[in-house]
Design a protein around this motif. Structure first.
Motif, PDB file in Angstrom:
ATOM      1  N   PRO A 152       0.807  -1.227   0.000  1.00 49.13           N
ATOM      2  CA  PRO A 152       0.000   0.000   0.000  1.00 49.13           C
ATOM      3  C   PRO A 152       0.837   1.274   0.000  1.00 49.13           C
ATOM      4  N   SER A 153       2.003   1.241   0.683  1.00 49.82           N
ATOM      5  CA  SER A 153       2.825   2.451   0.746  1.00 49.82           C
ATOM      6  C   SER A 153       3.388   2.814  -0.623  1.00 49.82           C
ATOM      7  N   VAL A 154       3.866   1.811  -1.356  1.00 46.07           N
ATOM      8  CA  VAL A 154       4.380   2.062  -2.699  1.00 46.07           C
ATOM      9  C   VAL A 154       3.242   2.493  -3.621  1.00 46.07           C
ATOM     10  N   SER A 155       2.077   1.857  -3.482  1.00 43.79           N
ATOM     11  CA  SER A 155       0.913   2.229  -4.283  1.00 43.79           C
ATOM     12  C   SER A 155       0.527   3.679  -4.029  1.00 43.79           C
ATOM     13  N   GLY A 156       0.560   4.101  -2.771  1.00 40.43           N
ATOM     14  CA  GLY A 156       0.213   5.481  -2.438  1.00 40.43           C
ATOM     15  C   GLY A 156       1.150   6.474  -3.083  1.00 40.43           C
ATOM     16  N   PHE A 157       2.459   6.155  -3.078  1.00 47.78           N
ATOM     17  CA  PHE A 157       3.422   7.056  -3.689  1.00 47.78           C
ATOM     18  C   PHE A 157       3.236   7.122  -5.205  1.00 47.78           C
ATOM     19  N   VAL A 158       3.127   5.960  -5.856  1.00 47.26           N
ATOM     20  CA  VAL A 158       3.023   5.935  -7.318  1.00 47.26           C
ATOM     21  C   VAL A 158       1.729   6.610  -7.770  1.00 47.26           C
ATOM     22  N   THR A 159       0.630   6.364  -7.062  1.00 48.75           N
ATOM     23  CA  THR A 159      -0.628   7.026  -7.401  1.00 48.75           C
ATOM     24  C   THR A 159      -0.492   8.541  -7.276  1.00 48.75           C
ATOM     25  N   GLY A 160       0.212   8.984  -6.247  1.00 42.20           N
ATOM     26  CA  GLY A 160       0.404  10.417  -6.032  1.00 42.20           C
ATOM     27  C   GLY A 160       1.250  11.088  -7.095  1.00 42.20           C
ATOM     28  N   MET A 161       1.843  10.288  -7.987  1.00 42.32           N
ATOM     29  CA  MET A 161       2.644  10.873  -9.056  1.00 42.32           C
ATOM     30  C   MET A 161       1.802  11.651 -10.063  1.00 42.32           C
ATOM     31  N   TYR A 162       0.461  11.604  -9.922  1.00 37.21           N
ATOM     32  CA  TYR A 162      -0.345  12.449 -10.805  1.00 37.21           C
ATOM     33  C   TYR A 162      -0.027  13.927 -10.592  1.00 37.21           C
ATOM     34  N   VAL A 163       0.538  14.262  -9.436  1.00 39.97           N
ATOM     35  CA  VAL A 163       0.906  15.663  -9.210  1.00 39.97           C
ATOM     36  C   VAL A 163       2.049  16.071 -10.139  1.00 39.97           C
ATOM     37  N   VAL A 164       2.855  15.103 -10.579  1.00 37.65           N
ATOM     38  CA  VAL A 164       3.917  15.382 -11.549  1.00 37.65           C
ATOM     39  C   VAL A 164       3.354  15.368 -12.964  1.00 37.65           C
ATOM     40  N   PHE A 165       2.492  14.398 -13.242  1.00 39.78           N
ATOM     41  CA  PHE A 165       1.948  14.271 -14.586  1.00 39.78           C
ATOM     42  C   PHE A 165       1.036  15.441 -14.968  1.00 39.78           C
ATOM     43  N   THR A 166       0.316  16.000 -13.987  1.00 38.73           N
ATOM     44  CA  THR A 166      -0.674  17.033 -14.303  1.00 38.73           C
ATOM     45  C   THR A 166      -0.064  18.262 -14.982  1.00 38.73           C
ATOM     46  N   TRP A 183       3.951  -0.583 -12.520  1.00 36.80           N
ATOM     47  CA  TRP A 183       3.618  -0.071 -13.847  1.00 36.80           C
ATOM     48  C   TRP A 183       2.112   0.152 -13.995  1.00 36.80           C
ATOM     49  N   LEU A 184       1.303  -0.782 -13.484  1.00 38.06           N
ATOM     50  CA  LEU A 184      -0.152  -0.615 -13.546  1.00 38.06           C
ATOM     51  C   LEU A 184      -0.583   0.655 -12.804  1.00 38.06           C
ATOM     52  N   THR A 185       0.000   0.863 -11.621  1.00 41.53           N
ATOM     53  CA  THR A 185      -0.354   2.028 -10.815  1.00 41.53           C
ATOM     54  C   THR A 185       0.149   3.313 -11.451  1.00 41.53           C
ATOM     55  N   LEU A 186       1.303   3.255 -12.091  1.00 40.97           N
ATOM     56  CA  LEU A 186       1.840   4.437 -12.764  1.00 40.97           C
ATOM     57  C   LEU A 186       0.948   4.852 -13.937  1.00 40.97           C
ATOM     58  N   ILE A 187       0.440   3.873 -14.677  1.00 40.13           N
ATOM     59  CA  ILE A 187      -0.491   4.185 -15.765  1.00 40.13           C
ATOM     60  C   ILE A 187      -1.765   4.801 -15.193  1.00 40.13           C
ATOM     61  N   TYR A 247      -5.207   9.580 -14.104  1.00 39.44           N
ATOM     62  CA  TYR A 247      -5.751  10.551 -13.148  1.00 39.44           C
ATOM     63  C   TYR A 247      -5.279  11.958 -13.478  1.00 39.44           C
ATOM     64  N   GLY A 248      -4.006  12.088 -13.850  1.00 37.07           N
ATOM     65  CA  GLY A 248      -3.478  13.397 -14.218  1.00 37.07           C
ATOM     66  C   GLY A 248      -4.195  13.962 -15.430  1.00 37.07           C
ATOM     67  N   LEU A 249      -4.455  13.107 -16.436  1.00 36.32           N
ATOM     68  CA  LEU A 249      -5.166  13.558 -17.630  1.00 36.32           C
ATOM     69  C   LEU A 249      -6.608  13.924 -17.288  1.00 36.32           C
ATOM     70  N   HIS A 250      -7.227  13.153 -16.381  1.00 35.56           N
ATOM     71  CA  HIS A 250      -8.580  13.459 -15.929  1.00 35.56           C
ATOM     72  C   HIS A 250      -8.630  14.834 -15.265  1.00 35.56           C
ATOM     73  N   ILE A 251      -7.647  15.126 -14.420  1.00 35.76           N
ATOM     74  CA  ILE A 251      -7.603  16.415 -13.730  1.00 35.76           C
ATOM     75  C   ILE A 251      -7.430  17.558 -14.725  1.00 35.76           C
ATOM     76  N   VAL A 252      -6.547  17.361 -15.712  1.00 33.73           N
ATOM     77  CA  VAL A 252      -6.296  18.407 -16.709  1.00 33.73           C
ATOM     78  C   VAL A 252      -7.548  18.672 -17.547  1.00 33.73           C
ATOM     79  N   LEU A 253      -8.177  17.610 -18.052  1.00 33.11           N
ATOM     80  CA  LEU A 253      -9.361  17.778 -18.898  1.00 33.11           C
ATOM     81  C   LEU A 253     -10.551  18.308 -18.099  1.00 33.11           C
ATOM     82  N   LEU A 254     -10.698  17.833 -16.851  1.00 28.99           N
ATOM     83  CA  LEU A 254     -11.790  18.321 -16.023  1.00 28.99           C
ATOM     84  C   LEU A 254     -11.625  19.809 -15.735  1.00 28.99           C
ATOM     85  N   GLY A 255     -10.387  20.231 -15.499  1.00 27.26           N
ATOM     86  CA  GLY A 255     -10.127  21.646 -15.270  1.00 27.26           C
ATOM     87  C   GLY A 255     -10.464  22.504 -16.477  1.00 27.26           C
TER      88      GLY A 255
END
Length: 302
Positions: free
Chosen positions: A95-109, A151-155, A160-168
């Motif tokens: 879960p800790s690694v998943s939390g970090f990789v998921t949070g990478m949307y802050v970089v992708f956005t 890799w699955l979580t990074l995708i 999520y980053g693309l969702h945030i950008v398009l939603l904005g």
């Protein structure tokens, strides 16, 4: 300008509240997916959320034009596939690694906002991205290996980053109810399709699973989607993403509060860096740059 500033402040508070709800779910659903297949859990969760939103906001959906409906479909597909990939990835990594990789949307956005819409990001945004990434790593990581789950979580984080950008770019305050409902219906369909191979979703196995799925559906699902869609009608995508990186901070808070984890210096340090990143983009006086125009101004360019 004063009214606009107040609305943006309310939008930020709303995003924080939504992120706190997301953070609370880590403790709530712990163990539920061990007794209930992941795809079934997600399908039932989002079906309930979609039904609830359609019952309340069906008139708002009916008022959406064809373009808005298709945009809701695209947003829902991005989010739904992201949910499936993130959850499947979580079953393969800690879960800790998943939390970090998921949070990478802050970089992708900000990267996606620059590539897709050619928005220029001020230096303070990139500094905030760096602080948030360091904070997430300190908060979440205890060892790191790049395997299939990562890799699955990074995708998922990229989606999520693309969702945030398009939603904005696509969200308007007056259409938030309808757009949220459309997204929720599409997410439910995506998750339903993931259960077709075993004959459709099974119902929750026990009372505690029912409580968890109802909370996830109505509060962390329908309510959170509605709040995010409304808030991003008033906030630039990159600022919204950085505000939402407080999710692992809230997750750690609830884990300690409910006795499932112990407070450590890593939690304190990582949480402080994430909050510092949010402070940089949200509270410090700064000049507006092209990439940080209010969401309303950006919408008129579409």
């Amino acid at each position: 300008m004063i009214a606009e500033s107040r609305i943006r402040t309310l939008a930020t508070i709303g995003l924080l509240a939504m992120t706190a709800v997301w953070g609370s779910t880590f403790v709530l659903i712990k163990g539920v997916v061990d007794r209930w297949p992941v795809a079934d859990f997600l399908a039932v969760r989002f079906i309930i959320a979609a039904i609830a939103m359609l019952l309340v906001f069906h008139r708002h959906v009916a008022r959406l034009g064809r373009q808005k409906l298709w945009r809701g479909v695209v947003l829902g597909m991005l989010y739904g596939v992201g949910q499936l990939l993130q959850t499947w990835g979580l079953s393969l990594i800690s879960p800790s690694v998943s939390g970090f990789v998921t949070g990478m949307y802050v970089v992708f956005t900000p990267i996606l906002a620059t590539l897709v819409f050619r928005q220029r990001m001020p230096a303070i945004i990139w500094l905030a991205v760096g602080l948030a990434t360091l904070g997430l790593a300190l908060l979440s990581l205890n060892g790191f290996s790049v395997d299939e789950g990562v890799w699955l979580t990074l995708i998922a984080a990229l989606l999520y980053g693309l969702h945030i950008v398009l939603l904005g770019r696509w969200s308007h305050a007056e259409e938030a109810f309808g757009l949220s409902a459309v997204q929720m219906v599409v997410i439910a369909v995506v998750c339903m399709l993931a259960t077709v191979s075993h004959g459709g979703p099974a119902l929750p196995p026990d009372r505690s699973a029912w409580i968890a799925v109802l909370y996830m559906a109505l509060i962390a699902g329908a309510g959170a989607m509605l709040m995010q869609t409304w808030a991003q009608a008033h906030l630039p995508a990159t600022r919204a993403a950085i505000v939402m990186t407080t999710e692992p901070v809230f997750a750690a808070f609830f884990a300690v509060l409910l006795g499932s984890d112990v407070l450590t210096w890593r939690m304190v340090g990582g949480g402080a860096l994430v909050l510092a990143a949010m402070y940089l983009v949200e509270l410090m006086p700064r000049r507006r740059a092209e990439g940080e125009l209010p969401a309303e101004a950006v919408h008129h360019e579409v």
